[in-house]
Design a protein around this motif. Structure first.
Motif, PDB file in Angstrom:
ATOM      1  N   GLU A 193       1.772   8.668  -7.071  1.00 50.82           N
ATOM      2  CA  GLU A 193       2.154  10.091  -7.024  1.00 50.82           C
ATOM      3  C   GLU A 193       3.144  10.415  -8.140  1.00 50.82           C
ATOM      4  O   GLU A 193       3.083  11.482  -8.754  1.00 50.82           O
ATOM      5  CB  GLU A 193       2.759  10.428  -5.668  1.00 50.82           C
ATOM      6  CG  GLU A 193       1.748  10.480  -4.534  1.00 50.82           C
ATOM      7  CD  GLU A 193       2.407  10.709  -3.179  1.00 50.82           C
ATOM      8  OE1 GLU A 193       3.661  10.729  -3.118  1.00 50.82           O
ATOM      9  OE2 GLU A 193       1.673  10.853  -2.188  1.00 50.82           O
ATOM     10  N   THR A 219       0.992   4.027  -3.073  1.00 51.17           N
ATOM     11  CA  THR A 219       0.748   5.465  -2.888  1.00 51.17           C
ATOM     12  C   THR A 219       1.868   6.290  -3.517  1.00 51.17           C
ATOM     13  O   THR A 219       1.612   7.259  -4.253  1.00 51.17           O
ATOM     14  CB  THR A 219       0.637   5.796  -1.390  1.00 51.17           C
ATOM     15  OG1 THR A 219      -0.486   5.090  -0.832  1.00 51.17           O
ATOM     16  CG2 THR A 219       0.434   7.294  -1.167  1.00 51.17           C
ATOM     17  N   LYS A 260       0.830  -1.213   0.000  1.00 56.72           N
ATOM     18  CA  LYS A 260       0.000   0.000   0.000  1.00 56.72           C
ATOM     19  C   LYS A 260       0.860   1.257   0.000  1.00 56.72           C
ATOM     20  O   LYS A 260       0.559   2.224  -0.708  1.00 56.72           O
ATOM     21  CB  LYS A 260      -0.949  -0.013   1.203  1.00 56.72           C
ATOM     22  CG  LYS A 260      -2.080  -1.011   1.083  1.00 56.72           C
ATOM     23  CD  LYS A 260      -3.005  -0.994   2.283  1.00 56.72           C
ATOM     24  CE  LYS A 260      -3.838   0.260   2.343  1.00 56.72           C
ATOM     25  NZ  LYS A 260      -4.834   0.197   3.451  1.00 56.72           N
TER      26      LYS A 260
END
Length: 301
Positions: A79, A75, A71
């Motif tokens: 980005e 993320t 996770k």
């Protein structure tokens, strides 16, 4: 007309004609040189290959032990690559392996290697971390250390009271993971030497729920990978050895797993780029440790 011109006039006229020819010749040479050599700006533009922007959706499922790392990586990767979407779910290592073999997930996360039934499914292994595991107990349990044999006897139902292993007089409450769990298989292989768990106890679907159940249930015992450990529970030493990087490297602490990300066939972008990101020196050297995992190459050094 030349017969009416003076010798001086003839000389001047010929000089003018020769000068004009010389200027024309110089111009031609300069023009040819310029045509053969592009300007530096044009050359740089021609040599610069356009960068392809990653896009698409990645689905990853499986190990809840590996979930915090995947996770966090997802993320960060999204980005850096805003046209990529990564959907990460748990469900257990067995579920992740089945999903990637069936083609319903791009990546199957697992704490263990696939069962024999998947040997012909063209699963490619990408090892992304080492996860130390620990036996955890409720904080009211008056035991800090347990032998491997005692732990096995507890989970096989042979020892049912904490006083039998030096603790207080209280019935042991067992907390299990489902059969699909890689964490369960790891404990079965390393602690129980492949023997069967007792059917007594309660079952929690993922590592987070396991930790919460042990924290909330008096006299309980369970197991999680160490990124889930906090001050609401207590991790037991096994044979007087606590989990640590050094103890895993020197072979005295054996309850750990190699974390895998499986793909069906060779990984393709954007899944390949995502796995490459997790495997990069930057992510392995900092984020993996910050998340309380250990680098995948720890035991290869």
């Amino acid at each position: 007309m030349l017969k009416f011109m003076s010798k001086k006039g003839i000389t001047l006229t010929l000089s003018a004609v020769l000068m004009m020819g010389s200027l024309v010749g110089c111009g031609a040479k300069t023009e040819t040189k310029n045509a053969a050599s592009p300007t530096p700006a044009a050359g740089a533009a021609a040599s610069a290959a356009p960068k392809t922007e990653l896009s698409g959706t990645i689905t990853a499922s499986g190990s809840s032990a590996l979930l915090p790392l995947v996770k966090q990586a997802a993320t960060e990767f999204m980005e850096k690559n805003p046209k990529v979407t990564i959907n990460v779910t748990a469900g257990g290592s067995g579920t992740g392996i089945k999903n990637v073999a069936d083609g319903t997930s791009d990546i199957g996360n697992s704490d263990v290697e696939p069962a024999a039934e998947y040997k012909d499914k063209d699963l490619k292994d990408h090892q992304v971390a080492i996860a130390p595991f620990a036996l955890i107990v409720n904080k009211d349990v008056k035991v800090d250390n347990i032998t491997k044999q005692q732990a096995a006897d507890i989970y096989m139902g042979k020892v049912t009271n904490w006083k039998e292993v030096g603790g207080n007089d209280a019935k042991i409450v067992l907390v299990h993971r489902p059969d699909s769990s890689g964490s369960r298989k790891l404990v079965q292989q390393i602690i129980l030497d492949g023997k069967e768990f007792t059917k007594d106890g309660i079952t929690q679907e993922n590592s987070g729920a396991m930790k919460t159940a042990v924290a909330g249930q008096s006299s309980s015992v369970g197991y999680v990978d160490t990124p889930y450990i906090d001050d609401t529970i207590k991790a037991l030493k096994i044979d007087n050895v606590a989990f640590s990087e050094d103890n895993i490297k020197n072979g005295t602490y054996k309850l750990f797993g190699v974390e895998h990300m499986y793909t069906k066939g060779e990984a393709k972008d954007p899944a390949k780029a995502f796995i490459d990101y997790i495997s990069s020196k930057e992510f392995q050297g900092k984020q993996v440790r910050d998340l309380k995992f250990l680098p995948a190459d720890l035991l290869k050094k």
